[in-house]
Motif scaffolding. Sequence first.
Motif, mmCIF file in Angstrom:
data_model
loop_
_atom_site.group_PDB
_atom_site.id
_atom_site.type_symbol
_atom_site.label_atom_id
_atom_site.label_comp_id
_atom_site.label_asym_id
_atom_site.label_seq_id
_atom_site.Cartn_x
_atom_site.Cartn_y
_atom_site.Cartn_z
ATOM 1 N N PRO A 96 0.823 -1.214 0.000
ATOM 2 C CA PRO A 96 0.000 0.000 0.000
ATOM 3 C C PRO A 96 0.858 1.266 0.000
ATOM 4 O O PRO A 96 1.814 1.383 0.765
ATOM 5 C CB PRO A 96 -0.811 -0.111 1.294
ATOM 6 C CG PRO A 96 -0.860 -1.573 1.578
ATOM 7 C CD PRO A 96 0.445 -2.129 1.082
ATOM 8 N N ASP A 97 0.531 2.186 -0.867
ATOM 9 C CA ASP A 97 1.235 3.471 -1.006
ATOM 10 C C ASP A 97 2.708 3.309 -1.367
ATOM 11 O O ASP A 97 3.513 4.208 -1.125
ATOM 12 C CB ASP A 97 1.121 4.306 0.283
ATOM 13 C CG ASP A 97 -0.312 4.641 0.626
ATOM 14 O OD1 ASP A 97 -1.106 4.875 -0.313
ATOM 15 O OD2 ASP A 97 -0.640 4.647 1.828
ATOM 16 N N ASN A 98 3.073 2.158 -1.943
ATOM 17 C CA ASN A 98 4.470 1.926 -2.310
ATOM 18 C C ASN A 98 4.529 0.963 -3.494
ATOM 19 O O ASN A 98 4.563 -0.248 -3.314
ATOM 20 C CB ASN A 98 5.247 1.347 -1.131
ATOM 21 C CG ASN A 98 6.715 1.186 -1.446
ATOM 22 O OD1 ASN A 98 7.265 1.916 -2.254
ATOM 23 N ND2 ASN A 98 7.353 0.233 -0.813
ATOM 24 N N SER A 99 4.568 1.523 -4.673
ATOM 25 C CA SER A 99 4.637 0.685 -5.875
ATOM 26 C C SER A 99 5.975 0.847 -6.596
ATOM 27 O O SER A 99 6.163 0.310 -7.684
ATOM 28 C CB SER A 99 3.479 1.025 -6.819
ATOM 29 O OG SER A 99 3.533 2.391 -7.179
ATOM 30 N N ASP A 100 6.922 1.562 -5.988
ATOM 31 C CA ASP A 100 8.201 1.856 -6.634
ATOM 32 C C ASP A 100 9.018 0.614 -6.967
ATOM 33 O O ASP A 100 9.767 0.610 -7.942
ATOM 34 C CB ASP A 100 9.056 2.763 -5.744
ATOM 35 C CG ASP A 100 8.412 4.117 -5.513
ATOM 36 O OD1 ASP A 100 7.464 4.457 -6.247
ATOM 37 O OD2 ASP A 100 8.851 4.825 -4.589
ATOM 38 N N ASP A 101 8.915 -0.437 -6.159
ATOM 39 C CA ASP A 101 9.768 -1.612 -6.340
ATOM 40 C C ASP A 101 9.108 -2.745 -7.122
ATOM 41 O O ASP A 101 9.735 -3.793 -7.308
ATOM 42 C CB ASP A 101 10.223 -2.152 -4.979
ATOM 43 C CG ASP A 101 11.337 -1.307 -4.383
ATOM 44 O OD1 ASP A 101 12.169 -0.800 -5.149
ATOM 45 O OD2 ASP A 101 11.371 -1.171 -3.154
ATOM 46 N N ILE A 102 7.886 -2.570 -7.572
ATOM 47 C CA ILE A 102 7.217 -3.641 -8.311
ATOM 48 C C ILE A 102 8.076 -4.023 -9.521
ATOM 49 O O ILE A 102 8.472 -3.180 -10.318
ATOM 50 C CB ILE A 102 5.800 -3.222 -8.754
ATOM 51 C CG1 ILE A 102 4.902 -3.063 -7.531
ATOM 52 C CG2 ILE A 102 5.214 -4.247 -9.727
ATOM 53 C CD1 ILE A 102 3.505 -2.565 -7.841
ATOM 54 N N GLY A 103 8.407 -5.308 -9.613
ATOM 55 C CA GLY A 103 9.206 -5.828 -10.716
ATOM 56 C C GLY A 103 10.701 -5.628 -10.576
ATOM 57 O O GLY A 103 11.474 -6.081 -11.417
#
Length: 137
Positions: A96-103
């Motif tokens: 939640p509120d942290n999508s910077d590291d996806i992938g």
Amino acid sequence: MSHHTARAPEATRVARWAGALLCLAVAAIHVVDQGGISATRDPYYIGVAYHVLEIAAVVAAVLFLIGLVRLGWLLAAMVALGPLLGYILSRGPGLPDNSDDIGNWTEPLGLVSLAVEGALLLLSVPLFVRSLRRRTY
């Protein structure tokens, strides 16, 4: 029976030192990743989780050094498992509120962290189970 181990065999002493060093390595990696001891990552809940992890890792290392091995191995397993799960969740579906590291599965510090946490988990779980069987603390 005492909470301290009485005259731990050399193999146990080596395992305790290895566990302590791995715990301290987990703490150091996360201090570096967050930008220093006084820094807090965003979002705030992740920053707090980093600080809790770092404190738990240091406490586990101290437990090994003072001879409270059962509690030390249990805490060490949690110190290893928590960030492993966080890594998978942050790189997979995101947090939640942290999508910077996806992938971002191949970040160098993340891979070092996985190696250290994996080694700590492989060391701590069997030794915690063994401590339950032997009724040592």
